[in-house]
Design a protein around this motif. Structure first.
Motif, PDB file in Angstrom:
ATOM      1  N   HIS A 152       0.883  -1.069   0.097  1.00  0.00           N
ATOM      2  CA  HIS A 152      -0.005  -0.199  -0.216  1.00  0.00           C
ATOM      3  C   HIS A 152       0.853   1.045   0.055  1.00  0.00           C
ATOM      4  N   ARG A 153       0.639   2.215  -0.903  1.00  0.00           N
ATOM      5  CA  ARG A 153       1.407   3.353  -1.156  1.00  0.00           C
ATOM      6  C   ARG A 153       0.831   4.461  -0.954  1.00  0.00           C
ATOM      7  N   ASP A 154       1.126   5.500   0.064  1.00  0.00           N
ATOM      8  CA  ASP A 154       0.711   6.782   0.222  1.00  0.00           C
ATOM      9  C   ASP A 154       1.511   7.857   0.173  1.00  0.00           C
ATOM     10  N   PRO A 155       1.705   8.653  -0.872  1.00  0.00           N
ATOM     11  CA  PRO A 155       0.551   9.040  -1.614  1.00  0.00           C
ATOM     12  C   PRO A 155       0.468   8.188  -2.870  1.00  0.00           C
ATOM     13  N   PRO A 156      -0.714   8.029  -3.645  1.00  0.00           N
ATOM     14  CA  PRO A 156      -0.734   7.310  -4.962  1.00  0.00           C
ATOM     15  C   PRO A 156       0.246   7.604  -5.799  1.00  0.00           C
ATOM     16  N   HIS A 216      -3.403   3.463  -5.071  1.00  0.00           N
ATOM     17  CA  HIS A 216      -2.246   3.439  -3.938  1.00  0.00           C
ATOM     18  C   HIS A 216      -1.829   1.872  -3.558  1.00  0.00           C
TER      19      HIS A 216
END
Length: 183
Positions: free
Chosen positions: A22-26, A36
């Protein structure tokens, strides 16, 4: 043919454990979409045992009756090689552009001949564009694409695009199986 629910759940656990972040920001995907959810199919099958498990499921999903298996290099390579090894068929890779010397070939590996039946594969498919471009190159060689599969289909539009192209689309997993947002 369709893999059973137990196998599908096992594959989803494998991909989430070994290939999901899961990545934040996209971030922007190669297809142009934003997400994301990063899924690295190559990393998910980086060990021999995991690759075998996925290749066996892919063979079950697409059935038999083909001469070779492959797809766009680099995403398809590991799965294509494993499926070829397990099925006793040939493998091929489709280049992004033709090789600049030698045979100037788009397709490497097994020398495909007119009338042969092939399965095309990919690790993760967001729009289907790369795989469909590869299918076009295969059709120029006169081969018949009997099925297409991927470890993960990230969008409901992929099935529509393959149906419009008259191709059998049999992904092992979809965004729903991983519990992520579709593209």
């Amino acid at each position: 043919m369709t893999i059973d629910a137990t196998t599908r759940a096992s594959l989803a656990r494998l991909v989430r454990a070994r290939g999901y972040e899961h990545r934040d920001p996209p971030f922007q995907l190669t297809s142009g979409g934003w997400s994301h959810d990063y899924v690295d199919g190559k990393h998910a099958v980086a060990s021999g045992g995991d690759l075998r498990t996925v290749a066996e499921a892919a063979l079950e999903e697409v059935g038999g009756g083909f001469d070779a298996v492959g797809g766009p290099t680099m995403g398809a390579d590991a799965l294509a090689h494993a499926m070829a090894l397990l099925s006793g068929t040939g493998w091929f890779s489709i280049r992004k552009e033709p090789k600049g010397h030698g045979r100037n070939a788009w397709v490497e590996g097994t020398r495909l001949e007119e009338g042969q039946r092939v399965v095309v594969v990919e690790d993760v498919v967001s729009t289907g564009g790369s795989l469909l471009k590869g299918v076009d190159k295969l059709k120029e060689l006169g081969v018949e694409v009997v099925a297409a599969t991927a470890i993960l289909d990230r969008s409901p539009t992929v099935a529509q695009r393959f149906a419009s192209a008259g191709l059998v689309w049999r992904p092992l997993l979809t965004w729903e199986d991983l519990g992520i947002e579709p593209l």
